[in-house]
Design an enzyme around this catalytic site. Structure first.
Site, PDB file in Angstrom:
ATOM      1  N   HIS A 164     -33.776  71.637  -5.749  1.00  0.00           N
ATOM      2  CA  HIS A 164     -35.019  70.918  -6.061  1.00  0.00           C
ATOM      3  C   HIS A 164     -36.201  71.427  -5.246  1.00  0.00           C
ATOM      4  O   HIS A 164     -37.338  71.432  -5.728  1.00  0.00           O
ATOM      5  CB  HIS A 164     -34.844  69.401  -5.900  1.00  0.00           C
ATOM      6  CG  HIS A 164     -34.356  68.745  -7.158  1.00  0.00           C
ATOM      7  ND1 HIS A 164     -33.028  68.770  -7.526  1.00  0.00           N
ATOM      8  CD2 HIS A 164     -35.018  68.102  -8.152  1.00  0.00           C
ATOM      9  CE1 HIS A 164     -32.907  68.154  -8.685  1.00  0.00           C
ATOM     10  NE2 HIS A 164     -34.094  67.733  -9.092  1.00  0.00           N
TER      11      HIS A 164
ATOM     12  N   HIS B 180     -37.281  74.436  -7.049  1.00  0.00           N
ATOM     13  CA  HIS B 180     -38.040  73.961  -8.213  1.00  0.00           C
ATOM     14  C   HIS B 180     -39.484  73.636  -7.797  1.00  0.00           C
ATOM     15  O   HIS B 180     -40.439  74.062  -8.440  1.00  0.00           O
ATOM     16  CB  HIS B 180     -37.385  72.713  -8.810  1.00  0.00           C
ATOM     17  CG  HIS B 180     -38.328  71.897  -9.641  1.00  0.00           C
ATOM     18  ND1 HIS B 180     -39.203  70.989  -9.080  1.00  0.00           N
ATOM     19  CD2 HIS B 180     -38.579  71.893 -10.971  1.00  0.00           C
ATOM     20  CE1 HIS B 180     -39.946  70.450 -10.043  1.00  0.00           C
ATOM     21  NE2 HIS B 180     -39.577  70.985 -11.194  1.00  0.00           N
TER      22      HIS B 180
ATOM     23  N   HIS C 143     -38.719  70.483 -16.122  1.00  0.00           N
ATOM     24  CA  HIS C 143     -38.181  70.240 -14.781  1.00  0.00           C
ATOM     25  C   HIS C 143     -36.754  70.801 -14.634  1.00  0.00           C
ATOM     26  O   HIS C 143     -36.465  71.590 -13.729  1.00  0.00           O
ATOM     27  CB  HIS C 143     -38.207  68.729 -14.508  1.00  0.00           C
ATOM     28  CG  HIS C 143     -37.488  68.299 -13.269  1.00  0.00           C
ATOM     29  ND1 HIS C 143     -38.052  68.385 -12.019  1.00  0.00           N
ATOM     30  CD2 HIS C 143     -36.248  67.773 -13.088  1.00  0.00           C
ATOM     31  CE1 HIS C 143     -37.196  67.932 -11.124  1.00  0.00           C
ATOM     32  NE2 HIS C 143     -36.090  67.559 -11.735  1.00  0.00           N
TER      33      HIS C 143
ATOM     34  N   ASP D  77     -30.984  69.840 -14.735  1.00  0.00           N
ATOM     35  CA  ASP D  77     -31.229  68.928 -13.615  1.00  0.00           C
ATOM     36  C   ASP D  77     -29.876  68.445 -13.055  1.00  0.00           C
ATOM     37  O   ASP D  77     -29.690  68.376 -11.833  1.00  0.00           O
ATOM     38  CB  ASP D  77     -32.048  67.736 -14.143  1.00  0.00           C
ATOM     39  CG  ASP D  77     -32.840  67.026 -13.067  1.00  0.00           C
ATOM     40  OD1 ASP D  77     -32.924  67.535 -11.940  1.00  0.00           O
ATOM     41  OD2 ASP D  77     -33.375  65.942 -13.375  1.00  0.00           O
TER      42      ASP D  77
HETATM   43 ZN   LIG Z   1     -34.433  66.545 -10.776  1.00  0.00          ZN
END
Ligand SMILES: [Zn+2]
Length: 363
Positions: free
Chosen positions: A254, A257, A271, A171
């Protein structure tokens, strides 16, 4: 549009700092409402209780029902009011933090966030992600303020499973590249303004810390110990990445993602693991130089982050699946449109395949 940076009122990190939670919470209130899981209580409940008692504060523990949803927030609000508490505390992982932050917002009281893992950059942000009772994404609750205090006991965090710390690094890996892209595009961030120099510097420090200490930290937490490298990575994952994403901006990684969440094959991935691969796709999309791509690939492979579709659980994805992923990543309103060039679903589809091929070639 103004340049804006936002951050928690106080960030405290160190070994054994949970022993001081009462001291840090006391200026905010003297009747603490602590949201925690049963297993979290078994691990740290006694320490927290003693600390509040030493600070002459009363403390009520409430077990978390497992989902950050409106039903749970309303239940907690009723309990909070009934007890007459004046400060919220959330001890645990991301969903507990988000629930405690939302609760504090609705009862109009301060909040102390205590992460027991360094798996995401959620603890510092002024955002709660609200799900339905069934666990499906419902909405972003943008809060008017960041948490008053974020307290990280690195002894506790370094005993959590290594995969969570590594996922937090995934992340954090995206933070610099997304902030840089947002700044280059002169786009707005989650803080409601444009990127400050301060946020860019923090985002860069986040990336540099990962390269310097990522592997050392992973190996140390596999031995359940806290070293200076672990301390640095916890700060990178929690604070540098937290301020970096919120005030530096989100862009390609993101959004990609989010695209992958439509593919059920990836649901067992965390995540940050999906964000790491999303970072590679973003680098391909912006045609980063090979040296940069190799640095990121090296880092991912050294700490055990995914670099191919197979690593994400997609062994033989169909073209249709990947086009659906690309479509979701490039949907109108997605942060991918903060990239400094025009992005279409076709371009994302091509970048996903090319990133996967780079990852495979590099193995
Ligand atoms: Zn994140």
């Amino acid at each position: 549009m103004a340049n804006i940076i936002i951050a928690p009122g106080r960030y405290i990190q160190g070994q054994g700092e949970l022993n001081n939670i009462g001291k840090y919470a006391q200026p905010l209130g003297t009747k603490a409402f602590v949201l925690i899981s049963k297993s979290g209580y078994d691990r740290v409940g006694e320490t927290v209780k003693k600390s509040f008692e030493a600070a002459r504060c009363s403390v009520y523990f409430e077990y978390f029902n497992g989902e950050c949803c409106k039903t749970e927030i309303n239940r907690l609000k009723a309990r909070f009011d009934e007890l007459g508490c004046d400060v919220c505390v959330g001890i645990g992982g991301g969903k507990i933090h988000d629930t405690a932050k939302a609760l504090a917002y609705y009862v109009k009281k301060p909040v102390v966030v205590v992460p027991t893992i360094a798996g995401t950059d959620a603890p510092c942000s002024a955002l709660s992600v609200i799900y339905t009772d069934e666990g499906v994404f419902e909405e972003y609750l943008w809060l008017p303020a960041n948490p008053n205090v974020v307290l990280v006991d690195t002894d506790v965090v370094s005993k959590a499973p290594a995969r969570l710390l590594v996922s937090g690094m995934g992340d954090a890996l995206a933070t610099y590249f997304e902030a840089k892209a947002t700044a280059d595009a002169d786009a707005a961030t989650c803080a409601g303004g444009k990127v400050t120099r301060a946020a860019l510097v923090l985002a860069r420090a986040c990336y540099d810390t990962l390269l310097a200490d990522g592997l050392k930290a992973r190996l140390a937490v596999e031995q359940h110990v806290c070293t200076p490298a672990v301390e640095n990575i916890i700060e990178a994952n929690t604070y540098l990445s937290g301020i970096g994403f919120e005030s530096g901006g989100l862009a390609g990684a993101h959004a990609i993602h989010n695209g992958f969440t439509v593919a059920p094959e990836t649901h067992k991935m965390y995540h940050g693991e999906k964000v790491a691969f999303g970072t590679l796709v973003q680098l391909v999309l912006q045609n980063a130089d090979m040296e940069q791509i190799e640095e990121v690939l090296d880092f991912c492979m050294s700490v055990g982050l995914p670099t191919t579709l197979a690593d994400l659980g997609m062994e033989n994805p169909t073209e249709e699946t990947l086009r659906t992923v690309a479509q979701a990543a490039a949907a109108p309103g997605e942060t991918i449109h903060n990239m400094p060039m025009e992005v279409t679903a076709d371009k994302v589809y091509a970048a996903i395949l090319a990133a996967d091929a780079l990852g495979r070639a590099y193995k």
